[in-house]
Structure formats: structure tokens, C-alpha cells
Design a protein around this motif. Structure first.
Motif, mmCIF file in Angstrom:
data_model
loop_
_atom_site.group_PDB
_atom_site.id
_atom_site.type_symbol
_atom_site.label_atom_id
_atom_site.label_comp_id
_atom_site.label_asym_id
_atom_site.label_seq_id
_atom_site.Cartn_x
_atom_site.Cartn_y
_atom_site.Cartn_z
ATOM 1 N N ILE A 260 -7.385 -8.308 -1.948
ATOM 2 C CA ILE A 260 -7.168 -6.748 -2.231
ATOM 3 C C ILE A 260 -8.131 -6.095 -1.600
ATOM 4 O O ILE A 260 -9.291 -6.281 -1.903
ATOM 5 N N ILE A 261 -7.679 -5.338 -0.580
ATOM 6 C CA ILE A 261 -9.030 -4.398 0.498
ATOM 7 C C ILE A 261 -8.744 -3.149 0.013
ATOM 8 O O ILE A 261 -7.650 -2.478 0.167
ATOM 9 N N SER A 262 -9.684 -2.500 -0.410
ATOM 10 C CA SER A 262 -9.871 -1.026 -1.027
ATOM 11 C C SER A 262 -11.239 -0.491 -0.598
ATOM 12 O O SER A 262 -12.156 -1.234 -0.960
ATOM 13 N N PRO A 263 -11.138 0.865 -0.259
ATOM 14 C CA PRO A 263 -12.337 1.524 -0.170
ATOM 15 C C PRO A 263 -13.270 1.448 -1.358
ATOM 16 O O PRO A 263 -12.728 1.428 -2.630
ATOM 17 N N GLY A 264 -14.568 1.308 -1.283
ATOM 18 C CA GLY A 264 -15.337 1.058 -2.450
ATOM 19 C C GLY A 264 -15.402 2.362 -3.693
ATOM 20 O O GLY A 264 -15.650 2.012 -4.843
ATOM 21 N N ASP A 265 -14.953 3.464 -3.074
ATOM 22 C CA ASP A 265 -14.786 4.396 -4.299
ATOM 23 C C ASP A 265 -13.307 4.607 -4.850
ATOM 24 O O ASP A 265 -13.435 5.513 -6.031
ATOM 25 N N ARG A 266 -12.600 3.778 -4.643
ATOM 26 C CA ARG A 266 -11.446 3.589 -5.409
ATOM 27 C C ARG A 266 -11.569 2.675 -6.513
ATOM 28 O O ARG A 266 -11.004 1.587 -6.916
ATOM 29 N N THR A 267 -12.148 3.251 -7.495
ATOM 30 C CA THR A 267 -12.157 2.386 -8.794
ATOM 31 C C THR A 267 -10.906 2.007 -9.426
ATOM 32 O O THR A 267 -10.989 1.214 -10.328
ATOM 33 N N ASP A 268 -10.098 3.045 -9.444
ATOM 34 C CA ASP A 268 -8.883 3.012 -9.947
ATOM 35 C C ASP A 268 -8.160 1.542 -9.594
ATOM 36 O O ASP A 268 -7.467 0.845 -10.250
ATOM 37 N N ILE A 269 -8.352 1.423 -8.131
ATOM 38 C CA ILE A 269 -7.600 0.192 -7.635
ATOM 39 C C ILE A 269 -8.521 -0.907 -7.924
ATOM 40 O O ILE A 269 -7.967 -1.985 -8.452
ATOM 41 N N LEU A 270 -9.717 -0.986 -8.205
ATOM 42 C CA LEU A 270 -10.376 -2.109 -8.618
ATOM 43 C C LEU A 270 -10.370 -2.571 -9.914
ATOM 44 O O LEU A 270 -9.914 -3.716 -10.113
ATOM 45 N N LEU A 271 -10.139 -1.760 -10.932
ATOM 46 C CA LEU A 271 -9.837 -1.874 -12.218
ATOM 47 C C LEU A 271 -8.444 -2.499 -12.365
ATOM 48 O O LEU A 271 -8.060 -3.360 -13.021
ATOM 49 N N ALA A 272 -7.779 -1.840 -11.792
ATOM 50 C CA ALA A 272 -6.165 -2.246 -11.770
ATOM 51 C C ALA A 272 -5.954 -3.630 -11.295
ATOM 52 O O ALA A 272 -5.176 -4.377 -11.876
ATOM 53 N N ALA A 273 -6.792 -4.019 -10.240
ATOM 54 C CA ALA A 273 -6.914 -5.259 -9.664
ATOM 55 C C ALA A 273 -7.440 -6.237 -10.639
ATOM 56 O O ALA A 273 -6.880 -7.364 -10.903
ATOM 57 N N ILE A 274 -8.344 -6.003 -11.460
ATOM 58 C CA ILE A 274 -9.146 -7.002 -12.264
ATOM 59 C C ILE A 274 -7.927 -7.227 -13.454
ATOM 60 O O ILE A 274 -7.835 -8.137 -14.010
ATOM 61 N N ALA A 275 -7.231 -6.061 -13.757
ATOM 62 C CA ALA A 275 -6.364 -6.066 -15.017
ATOM 63 C C ALA A 275 -5.341 -6.878 -14.648
ATOM 64 O O ALA A 275 -4.487 -7.641 -15.513
ATOM 65 N N SER A 276 -4.858 -6.702 -13.480
ATOM 66 C CA SER A 276 -3.711 -7.807 -13.084
ATOM 67 C C SER A 276 -3.971 -9.261 -13.177
ATOM 68 O O SER A 276 -3.082 -10.049 -13.410
ATOM 69 N N ARG A 277 -5.313 -9.391 -12.904
ATOM 70 C CA ARG A 277 -5.731 -10.772 -12.849
ATOM 71 C C ARG A 277 -5.638 -11.455 -14.344
ATOM 72 O O ARG A 277 -5.396 -12.623 -14.438
ATOM 73 N N LEU A 278 -5.690 -10.480 -15.161
ATOM 74 C CA LEU A 278 -5.931 -10.941 -16.825
ATOM 75 C C LEU A 278 -4.498 -10.847 -17.284
ATOM 76 O O LEU A 278 -4.379 -11.480 -18.405
ATOM 77 N N SER A 279 -3.456 -10.379 -16.739
ATOM 78 C CA SER A 279 -2.108 -10.214 -17.063
ATOM 79 C C SER A 279 -1.312 -11.296 -16.761
ATOM 80 O O SER A 279 -1.160 -11.523 -15.431
ATOM 81 N N SER A 280 -0.549 -11.741 -17.582
ATOM 82 C CA SER A 280 0.334 -12.944 -17.240
ATOM 83 C C SER A 280 1.577 -12.455 -16.710
ATOM 84 O O SER A 280 2.561 -13.024 -16.099
ATOM 85 N N ALA A 281 1.700 -11.056 -16.668
ATOM 86 C CA ALA A 281 3.001 -10.452 -16.067
ATOM 87 C C ALA A 281 2.686 -10.375 -14.415
ATOM 88 O O ALA A 281 4.028 -9.965 -13.986
ATOM 89 N N LYS A 282 1.545 -10.325 -14.105
ATOM 90 C CA LYS A 282 1.526 -10.363 -12.631
ATOM 91 C C LYS A 282 0.891 -11.733 -12.030
ATOM 92 O O LYS A 282 0.385 -12.324 -12.645
ATOM 93 N N PRO A 283 1.247 -11.828 -10.809
ATOM 94 C CA PRO A 283 0.561 -13.253 -10.025
ATOM 95 C C PRO A 283 -0.828 -13.197 -9.965
ATOM 96 O O PRO A 283 -1.391 -11.941 -10.057
ATOM 97 N N ASP A 284 -1.683 -14.113 -9.928
ATOM 98 C CA ASP A 284 -2.973 -14.140 -9.836
ATOM 99 C C ASP A 284 -3.449 -13.815 -8.203
ATOM 100 O O ASP A 284 -2.964 -14.501 -7.252
ATOM 101 N N ILE A 285 -4.188 -12.882 -8.213
ATOM 102 C CA ILE A 285 -4.770 -12.542 -6.975
ATOM 103 C C ILE A 285 -5.882 -13.358 -6.698
ATOM 104 O O ILE A 285 -6.568 -13.809 -7.566
ATOM 105 N N ALA A 286 -6.518 -13.167 -5.125
ATOM 106 C CA ALA A 286 -7.472 -14.181 -5.025
ATOM 107 C C ALA A 286 -8.886 -13.329 -5.270
ATOM 108 O O ALA A 286 -9.970 -13.784 -5.710
ATOM 109 N N GLY A 287 -9.005 -12.026 -5.233
ATOM 110 C CA GLY A 287 -10.151 -11.257 -5.320
ATOM 111 C C GLY A 287 -10.018 -9.785 -4.441
ATOM 112 O O GLY A 287 -8.982 -9.532 -4.300
ATOM 113 N N VAL A 288 -11.236 -9.124 -4.668
ATOM 114 C CA VAL A 288 -10.972 -7.891 -4.431
ATOM 115 C C VAL A 288 -12.312 -7.806 -2.929
ATOM 116 O O VAL A 288 -13.442 -8.215 -3.383
#
Length: 703
Positions: A260-288
Motif C-alpha cells: 500500500i503506497i500512501s502519503p505519510g499524512d494519510r493516517t486514516d489509510i495507514l491505520l486501516a491498512a494495519i486493521a485489514s492485516r489483523l482482520s480475517s475478512a481481508k486478504p493479507d497485505i505485504a506492507g505500507v
């Protein structure tokens, strides 16, 4: 004719030559003690970086060479010399450097250029000319990606025609990333064969994970800073997703292994990406990957630091988003020395699809009479693979066990069963980015065989006062369950001890696996891999003060174990006395043990008592015991007690920089082996391979 070098060259760009070179180096190292690596021409180094292929070979195979000796020119230097009309000087200097390497090594694996220049025809001809001048046979590597059988046939014909003027001996051709059927491959072998013999042409299928970049590659390529997940830089990246949408829209686009590539000031995207990695409902991303050099606010960083669960690599680059995307196009999935997942995937594919023995026979590689630690470990894996056994690992939730399982499955060493909480095992493997889909997962208490195992244990131990209820409690223990799997022939061998104590690991075996007929004691050996040979030391782990009878049994069992692992047994019964030079109760035990052992195995080369120096050093042996068939040539060393044996094996391990593999348990009816609680992942892999070889020997009835 016996060759002393092999030149691996691609037929064009992006063939996966580095992976094939890695597999070929392992094949050569299996047959020879001292194999060097040489690249006549390398790409321009970036900053202070080494050439990736050279670095991989030197580090993984522990080749004793200076980096400066492993290549002759950079691509730019070679091009400039040729443009100046000094092609002969280029060749002469390459030959001179090559011959210097040959003076110090038995064999040289040469690898050609990377075809990253603008003229692939020029590079191909240059590689052919270098190989011809070095007098090397050639291994060709060509790409089968998106190519039909006819495409490959035509390409190979053009390649062979182009090589004709150089009179090169093409030992083998590897079609990498191939989609060919066996029929297509057989037709190619027949068409390009000579003198009625089919050509050595092999097809290696594509595994996209080998060419993928890791988070570590991304970090290196963009000179990025690691904010979180430093220990997960080996995570593979499948695709890129630029996240500029609102969070709810962004989540719709998440896919497995995305970066996931995102500007550093998009903390909403960052936190959502981490939450998706912890959720079994979403596929596992590699990183941010955060762009623009914009570091997340301190409170957000604190939140992430305290977030338990799956670690997620998060990087920060100074590049803005568009430049980041552009830079990522230049990031390639290199095979790094520490990336054991990629390395073992490559080696597993090579070993499965390329017949190394056929290639070695064309090179007329004569197997060295002496064996290095690496040769022994390669041979161990090869022997385990040749007759795959079912090995159960009792500590299936342990990270090191999971990492070893990933390697064992990729290398096809054994069929693996992991015991533990099945959901937890899968979760941990996912968090670590490991592939264990080929393993059988069993939760002992939920197994359909649990009741049968408990009943069997009850019947075997009821005379000792065990009740059925107690038997069920005992069988809920993974180590007991694993050992019962071996007892009931649902597994061929068991390994435990990375978490459990030695006593806990081997107690079930004492209770119901029992010792072999003729043996009253379970003992152990360490396989000591010195620089030029492999020795067996016993008993260094189990029996504190063996009697003369037990010592004799340990000697005969150790000789058998040595033979199983390809070591010709010449047994030295060790003491502080050689022959009749010393007296005392300790010497008398060894004298009596030697007598009993000779009665048990009259054909065994066995001598005692012997001092260690007389057993291993031919010069000392000539003085102390000149007529002995064992003194000075011993391969199996039997220590009189645990104190002596344990200290000696550790002293040799440290002082001689030997690799100590073991302890290997012996004397049991079926193979059960113990790990040290400080064991590494390679230790586990070796122990599983050892257990598999023991199991195969037991099944074949070899003695």
C-alpha cells in the motif's frame, strides 16, 4: 575428459539465470570439496554494493574467496576496452584471473553477463568467446515464459547455430519458467541430441515468488526508513496499490500481498491498512510505504507500537508518490543470502526438475574422497528426499518449527505433520509469511485417533498402575501423541525438544517405543563435520556412566548409525590409556567393553583402549599402535562417560569450528530425535532429515 570449470550463460535478458546458478553451485558442491565462483563481467555496482550473484554465492556457500578475485571487469569497463580495439587484452586479463582461481580451487563455476545492456546479441557472443577462451563447457539458460514448444525449439536452434563457430561443449540447457509438457521436453531432447544420446535439456516451472521483490528490496531500492516491522523485511510484495481514496473505498481494492503506497499524512489509510492485516475478512497485505517524508504523528506511532498481533512492515521514503511509483519499477526481486525462503524454493525446484547426476557425469566430476560439512548436509537432504518419510513435529506452534517446516516442504525432504492448535498454527504461519499448506495439521485432543491412542497407552502401561483416565490425560500431551503416532505406524519418525526438555522428549519413547532387540540402552551420537571429514562421537548426550556392557552396545550402535549416514565405521574405544600403557578401574571398563563389542560385531573394525590422539592422528598411531587397522584412521569415537564425551564434542566444535549435528538417538525400535532448546532453524531441518534417513534405513532393514 574431466573438466575443471562450467560456464553458465543466459541466451537473453530476464531468464532467471541467478536462480539456476544457485542450484548448479549446490549440485557441484555436492560432488567436490573446493568450488570457486567467478564472473568475468559484472554490472555497474550501485554505491558500495557488491554484485548480487557473487554476494549470494560467497555468503550462502561460505566460499573462501576475496570479493575482488571473483570478477574481472564491470560491464562499462569491458565495453570501453572493446571500443578501444583491445578485445584481446580484455580476454587475456579474464583468462589470467581465471587461471589464478584454478590454482587454488578444484573447480570454478563461471556465470556470464546479466543482459541488462542494450545489445543482447553482443553480450551473447561475448559470453561465448569468453567461455571458449577459458576452455569451459557451457550450460545455457533460456526463458520459457510465455513461450510455446515451437518458440523454444526455434530459439534453441538459433542459439546452437550461433555457438557453432566457437566449438563449445554445451553440457546442458535449462528452460527456466517453463510451461512445457513432458512430451514437448522429450522431443526437444531427441532433436538436439547427438550420437544417439538425448541432449540434457531440463524444464524448470515458474514460481512467481522467486522473482518478487521483498519489503527489504523496496527499502533498499528507495533508500527508505523502516518505521515498524524490521523483522519482516522478507515479506514478498505481489503488487502495488496507490491509496488516495477515502478509507471505505480504499478497503474495496485491497488484495493479497499488496504494498500500500500512501502519503505519510494519510493516517486514516495507514491505520486501516494495519486493521485489514489483523482482520480475517481481508486478504493479507505485504506492507505500507509512506511517501513524501511525512512521518506519522507521535500519538499514531505510539498506537501502532502498542498494537499486538501481526507485525506489518511500514516504510517511509522521501520521494513523493509519483516518483515513488517510478522508482518501484526499477526494484527487482533479488535472491539475498539471508532469504532462506527464496533460496530453498530455488533449490527445491532445481533438485526436482534438473538431474544433477547427469550433468555431473558429463563434467566427469569425481566425488571427493573427503567430505566437507556442506557436502554432508547436501548428501543428508538428498538421501532424505530419495525415500520420503512421514515425520511428525510435536511442537507445531513454535516459530522455529514453522520456519523449518516451510523449508522442508519446499525442499521436499519429508512429509511433515505438525501437532498443536490448528487455527493457531495457521495464524502464526500467515503472520510469518510461511507456506505450510503441504503439512498435515493435527490437534491431538481433536484427532479421530485420540481414543485409540489413549486405549493403546492404557493397555501398554496398566501394569504400571495407569488408569484409562490418566492415559487420556497423558495422550493429550503432544510429545506423547507424536510418539504414539510412530508406535502405531502413522508416522515414520518424531522430532521434538525445541521447547520441551530432553527428558520430556525421550520419556515416551522409553515407555512404549522401547529398545531394539539386543540393546539394553538408548544412546546418542553427534555427527561432527570437520573441514575435511565427518566423524561420529558417542555417547555425548544420554548415559552418564555406562557399564562395560552398555559401552559395548553404544559402540556397535554408533558404528551402525555411522554406516547409515555414509561414514565407513572404524571404531575407537577411547580412554586415557592406549593399549596396555595404563591401568585402573576406568581403563578396565574400556578393555572389557572392547571385548564385548568384538563379540557382538566380530567383523567390525574396532580397537581399544585408545587415546584420542592415537585414534585420529596417523603419526601418533605409528608410534603407539603401529599394527592397528583403526588407530590414526578412526571415524567413530566412543567416550567412556558423558562428562568426557560432552565436553570433548563441544571443545572440538569450538576449537576446530566443526558443525555438530545431533544428538542422534540410537538403539530405539523406531527413530525419535531430540532438539536442543537453543536450536536454530537449520538445526531443525538437519534433525528432520537425519530422522527421515534413519526411518528409511529401518524400513529397508539395512544394517
Amino acid at each position: 575428459m574431466k573438466h575443471n570449470a562450467l560456464y553458465v550463460t543466459a541466451t537473453g535478458p530476464l531468464t532467471g539465470k541467478s536462480a539456476i546458478a544457485l542450484g548448479t553451485m549446490q549440485m557441484l558442491s555436492r560432488h567436490m570439496r573446493n568450488v570457486a565462483f567467478f564472473r568475468p563481467i559484472i554490472n555497474e555496482p550501485q554505491l558500495d554494493d557488491r554484485d548480487p550473484d557473487i554476494n549470494l554465492m560467497l555468503e550462502h556457500f561460505k566460499i573462501n574467496m576475496e570479493y575482488a578475485d571473483t570478477f574481472a571487469y564491470t560491464h562499462a569497463e569491458a565495453r570501453e576496452i572493446i571500443n578501444q580495439g583491445s578485445r584481446n587484452i580484455l580476454l587475456e586479463n579474464i583468462i589470467q584471473k581465471f587461471k589464478k582461481i584454478l590454482m587454488e580451487h578444484d573447480f570454478v563455476l563461471c556465470v556470464g553477463t546479466d543482459f541488462l545492456g542494450k545489445d543482447p546479441v553482443f553480450e551473447f557472443e561475448l559470453n561465448a568467446e569468453i567461455a571458449a577462451n577459458l576452455g569451459c563447457p557451457v550450460m545455457l539458460v533460456t526463458s520459457g515464459d510465455n513461450a510455446t514448444a515451437e518458440d523454444i525449439r526455434q530459439s534453441l536452434q538459433m542459439t546452437m547455430d550461433s555457438l557453432d563457430p566457437y566449438a563449445l561443449d554445451v553440457v546442458a540447457t535449462i528452460i527456466n519458467r517453463s510451461h512445457l509438457s513432458q512430451t514437448d521436453l522429450d522431443e526437444l531432447r531427441a532433436q538436439f541430441g547427438q550420437d544417439g544420446q538425448p541432449a540434457l535439456i531440463y524444464a524448470v516451472p515458474n514460481d512467481p515468488t522467486i522473482g518478487r521483490a521483498t519489503m527489504g528490496d523496496v527499502k533498499k531500492g528507495l533508500n527508505a526508513e523502516v518505521l515498524f516491522g524490521e523483522n519482516r523485511m522478507d515479506t514478498l510484495v505481489g503488487d502495488y496499490l496507490v491509496a488516495a481514496m477515502h478509507v471505505d473505498n480504499f478497503l474495496r481494492y485491497i488484495a493479497k500481498d499488496q504494498l500500500i503506497i500512501s502519503p505519510g499524512d494519510r493516517t486514516d489509510i495507514l491505520l486501516a491498512a494495519i486493521a485489514s492485516r489483523l482482520s480475517s475478512a481481508k486478504p493479507d497485505i505485504a506492507g505500507v510505504l509512506l511517501t513524501g517524508g511525512l512521518r506519522p504523528p507521535e500519538e499514531v506511532c505510539k498506537l501502532i507500537e502498542g498494537w499486538t498481533g501481526a507485525p506489518l512492515p511500514i516504510l517511509l521514503t522521501e520521494f513523493h508518490t509519483y516518483r515513488t511509483i517510478t522508482a518501484l519499477q526499477e526494484v527487482y526481486g533479488l535472491i539475498e543470502p539471508g532469504d532462506m525462503r527464496k533460496i530453498n524454493t530455488v533449490l527445491g525446484l532445481y533438485e526436482h526438475h534438473v538431474n544433477g547426476k547427469e550433468i555431473a557425469s558429463r563434467l566427469v566430476c569425481k566425488r571427493s574422497g573427503r567430505m566437507t560439512p556442506m557436502m554432508f548436509e547436501f548428501e543428508l537432504i538428498e538421501r532424505a528426499k530419495s525415500d520420503k518419510m512421514r515425520i511428525v513435529l510435536a511442537e507445531g506452534e513454535e516459530e522455529r518449527i514453522l520456519r523449518a517446516t516451510d523449508i522442508l516442504l519446499r525442499r521436499e525432504v519429508a512429509d511433515i505433520t505438525l501437532l498443536g492448535n490448528v487455527d493457531l498454527i495457521r495464524q502464526k504461519a500467515s503472520e510469518l509469511g510461511l507456506v505450510i499448506a503441504g503439512a498435515t495439521l493435527i490437534d491431538p485432543v481433536k484427532s479421530p485417533k485420540f481414543d485409540d491412542y489413549a486405549q493403546t497407552y492404557y493397555e501398554l502401561r496398566k501394569a504400571k498402575g495407569i488408569t484409562l483416565e490418566h492415559a487420556r490425560d497423558v495422550m493429550s500431551d503432544a510429545t506423547y501423541f507424536a510418539t504414539m503416532m510412530v508406535k502405531k505406524d502413522d508416522a515414520d519418525g518424531m522430532v521434538s525438544g525445541s521447547v520441551n526438555t530432553t527428558a520430556h522428549t525421550i520419556r515416551p519413547a522409553f515407555e512404549f517405543i522401547k529398545t531394539k532387540p539386543g540393546y539394553s540402552v538408548v544412546s546418542s551420537v553427534f555427527l561432527m563435520c570437520l573441514k575435511d571429514r565427518v566423524l561420529a562421537f558417542g555417547d555425548c548426550a544420554v548415559n552418564p556412566n555406562p557399564t562395560a556392557q552398555q559401552l559395548a552396545e553404544i559402540a556397535v550402535a554408533s558404528a551402525h548409525t555411522a554406516k547409515v549416514f555414509g561414514i565407513e565405521p572404524r571404531v575407537a574405544m577411547l580412554s586415557y590409556s592406549t593399549g596396555t600403557s595404563g591401568k585402573g578401574a576406568d581403563v578396565d571398563v574400556v578393555v572389557e567393553a572392547t571385548r564385548i563389542a568384538k563379540e557382538m560385531a566380530p567383523d567390525l573394525a574396532l580397537e581399544g583402549p585408545l587415546q584420542y590422539d592415537a585414534a585420529i592422528d596417523p603419526t601418533v598411531a605409528k608410534t603407539k599402535m603401529p599394527d592397528s587397522k583403526v588407530a590414526g584412521k578412526a571415524t567413530v569415537f566412543i567416550f567412556p562417560d558423558l562428562n568426557t564425551g560432552n565436553n570433548t564434542y563441544k571443545a572440538v566444535q569450538r576449537a576446530a569450528q566443526a558443525v555438530a549435528i545431533g544428538p542422534v538417538l540410537q538403539g530405539l525400535n523406531k527413530p525419535v530425535n531430540d532438539l536442543s532448546r537453543g536450536c536454530t532453524v537449520p538445526d531443525i531441518v538437519n534433525t528432520v532429515a537425519i530422522t527421515a534417513v534413519q526411518a528409511a534405513a529401518e524400513k529397508s532393514g539395512s544394517k
